[in-house]
Write a protein that holds these residues in place. Sequence first.
Motif, PDB file in Angstrom:
ATOM      1  N   ALA A  76       0.831  -1.204   0.000  1.00 33.72           N
ATOM      2  CA  ALA A  76       0.000   0.000   0.000  1.00 33.72           C
ATOM      3  C   ALA A  76       0.864   1.252   0.000  1.00 33.72           C
ATOM      4  N   PRO A  77       1.566   1.519  -1.114  1.00 36.65           N
ATOM      5  CA  PRO A  77       2.366   2.747  -1.159  1.00 36.65           C
ATOM      6  C   PRO A  77       1.505   3.997  -1.194  1.00 36.65           C
ATOM      7  N   GLU A  78       0.271   3.887  -1.695  1.00 39.70           N
ATOM      8  CA  GLU A  78      -0.697   4.972  -1.824  1.00 39.70           C
ATOM      9  C   GLU A  78      -0.268   6.012  -2.866  1.00 39.70           C
ATOM     10  N   SER A  79       0.983   6.461  -2.795  1.00 42.64           N
ATOM     11  CA  SER A  79       1.456   7.502  -3.706  1.00 42.64           C
ATOM     12  C   SER A  79       2.916   7.258  -4.051  1.00 42.64           C
ATOM     13  N   GLY A  80       3.314   7.742  -5.226  1.00 43.63           N
ATOM     14  CA  GLY A  80       4.713   7.695  -5.601  1.00 43.63           C
ATOM     15  C   GLY A  80       5.402   9.024  -5.398  1.00 43.63           C
ATOM     16  N   SER A  81       4.661   9.994  -4.884  1.00 43.88           N
ATOM     17  CA  SER A  81       5.192  11.331  -4.645  1.00 43.88           C
ATOM     18  C   SER A  81       5.732  11.435  -3.223  1.00 43.88           C
ATOM     19  N   ARG A  82       7.009  11.750  -3.099  1.00 40.95           N
ATOM     20  CA  ARG A  82       7.587  11.905  -1.761  1.00 40.95           C
ATOM     21  C   ARG A  82       6.946  13.064  -1.020  1.00 40.95           C
ATOM     22  N   ARG A  83       6.544  14.100  -1.748  1.00 35.77           N
ATOM     23  CA  ARG A  83       5.876  15.244  -1.107  1.00 35.77           C
ATOM     24  C   ARG A  83       4.545  14.819  -0.507  1.00 35.77           C
ATOM     25  N   THR A  84       3.773  14.037  -1.268  1.00 36.10           N
ATOM     26  CA  THR A  84       2.482  13.558  -0.762  1.00 36.10           C
ATOM     27  C   THR A  84       2.678  12.589   0.393  1.00 36.10           C
ATOM     28  N   LEU A  85       3.647  11.680   0.267  1.00 35.28           N
ATOM     29  CA  LEU A  85       3.897  10.721   1.343  1.00 35.28           C
ATOM     30  C   LEU A  85       4.265  11.430   2.635  1.00 35.28           C
ATOM     31  N   ARG A  87       3.326  14.484   3.480  1.00 38.04           N
ATOM     32  CA  ARG A  87       2.137  15.171   3.977  1.00 38.04           C
ATOM     33  C   ARG A  87       1.196  14.217   4.707  1.00 38.04           C
ATOM     34  N   ILE A  88       1.012  13.014   4.182  1.00 36.15           N
ATOM     35  CA  ILE A  88       0.084  12.064   4.810  1.00 36.15           C
ATOM     36  C   ILE A  88       0.789  11.179   5.838  1.00 36.15           C
ATOM     37  N   LYS A  89       2.078  11.460   6.071  1.00 38.36           N
ATOM     38  CA  LYS A  89       2.869  10.740   7.081  1.00 38.36           C
ATOM     39  C   LYS A  89       2.910   9.239   6.808  1.00 38.36           C
ATOM     40  N   LYS A  90       3.046   8.913   5.525  1.00 35.53           N
ATOM     41  CA  LYS A  90       3.174   7.531   5.096  1.00 35.53           C
ATOM     42  C   LYS A  90       4.659   7.203   5.001  1.00 35.53           C
ATOM     43  N   LYS A  91       5.137   6.353   5.883  1.00 33.84           N
ATOM     44  CA  LYS A  91       6.568   6.083   5.962  1.00 33.84           C
ATOM     45  C   LYS A  91       6.970   4.968   5.001  1.00 33.84           C
ATOM     46  N   VAL A  92       6.806   5.268   3.724  1.00 35.16           N
ATOM     47  CA  VAL A  92       7.179   4.316   2.687  1.00 35.16           C
ATOM     48  C   VAL A  92       8.502   4.752   2.076  1.00 35.16           C
ATOM     49  N   LYS A  93       9.464   3.843   2.048  1.00 35.82           N
ATOM     50  CA  LYS A  93      10.732   4.087   1.368  1.00 35.82           C
ATOM     51  C   LYS A  93      10.633   3.421   0.001  1.00 35.82           C
ATOM     52  N   LEU A  94      10.556   4.238  -1.038  1.00 32.51           N
ATOM     53  CA  LEU A  94      10.255   3.708  -2.363  1.00 32.51           C
ATOM     54  C   LEU A  94      11.324   2.740  -2.861  1.00 32.51           C
ATOM     55  N   GLY A  95      12.585   2.977  -2.522  1.00 31.84           N
ATOM     56  CA  GLY A  95      13.631   2.044  -2.906  1.00 31.84           C
ATOM     57  C   GLY A  95      13.443   0.690  -2.250  1.00 31.84           C
ATOM     58  N   SER A  96      13.097   0.696  -0.961  1.00 27.30           N
ATOM     59  CA  SER A  96      12.850  -0.556  -0.232  1.00 27.30           C
ATOM     60  C   SER A  96      11.622  -1.262  -0.782  1.00 27.30           C
ATOM     61  N   LEU A  97      10.604  -0.478  -1.159  1.00 21.17           N
ATOM     62  CA  LEU A  97       9.396  -1.062  -1.744  1.00 21.17           C
ATOM     63  C   LEU A  97       9.732  -1.836  -3.007  1.00 21.17           C
ATOM     64  N   LYS A  98      10.512  -1.247  -3.881  1.00 18.38           N
ATOM     65  CA  LYS A  98      10.847  -1.898  -5.152  1.00 18.38           C
ATOM     66  C   LYS A  98      11.656  -3.172  -4.924  1.00 18.38           C
ATOM     67  N   ARG A  99      12.613  -3.115  -4.002  1.00 14.03           N
ATOM     68  CA  ARG A  99      13.401  -4.322  -3.712  1.00 14.03           C
ATOM     69  C   ARG A  99      12.521  -5.411  -3.118  1.00 14.03           C
TER      70      ARG A  99
END
Length: 251
Positions: A76-85, A87-99
């Motif tokens: 559940a990344p919700e967004s690919g935008s670091r700015r949006t993440l 703002r919504i306090k979603k602690k997703v690390k996109l590099g870790s997600l892809k791996r």
Amino acid sequence: ADEIQRYVDRYGVENIDFNDLTAVLTKDWILEFCAVIQRRGLGVSWQLPSGTRSEAVDREAAEALYSSGCRNFGYAPESGSRRTLKRIKKKVKLGSLKRSVDDALAAGLTLHGNFIVGFPDERGTDLIETWRLLVDMAQRGMHSVSVMAFSPYPGCEEYQRLEAAGLLEFDEAYLYSALLRSGRASRSYSAHFSAAQLKAVQLLFFASFYGLRAVAHPRSAVRIALNAARGVQQTALDKFVQTKLQHILRL
């Protein structure tokens, strides 16, 4: 594990869904839980469809999940935008997600991704970044996605911001059914996009994902057709296709 054991003994269940946004938090918990399931020989399949912390799932954890009977796994990344993440306090690390996605696919798991469009402060550049992440997931081999329109849930910060600004029209039926809608935004809370524009964005995202996935992984289209013919549902897309076919046949 005790609860699953009771369901198996009393009702003969064969599959368990964990509809919990925080079912998985750490790798150690995953490995321990999978070991318990295997040690007990429960013989059930189980799913994590609601999305989880990608940082917790590497190749070792993914293989343990598959070996213990887990088949469908949600991100559940919700967004690919670091700015949006941020703002919504979603602690997703996109590099870790892809791996993590690569490791989970290599282990044989069927993967689903959840995305949201139309956050109140979201701009065109944010949507482009989300689209790029969604396209990347298709090329990597993620099996299905949901693209949902933002809806402010009571208790969340966005709800409170909209309420304070006088921009919130409380409609309980709308708010609590929002998670059931993945392709028909009927209301926009965005400062930059109308409901009609968000519908177009959702359709574009769906077409991009499934079109690119079909090109990159042509066998998937054959599998979907075979599953439809057999009435077997392994992914969210299988369910969607078969539900639509049932509706057409009833007309």
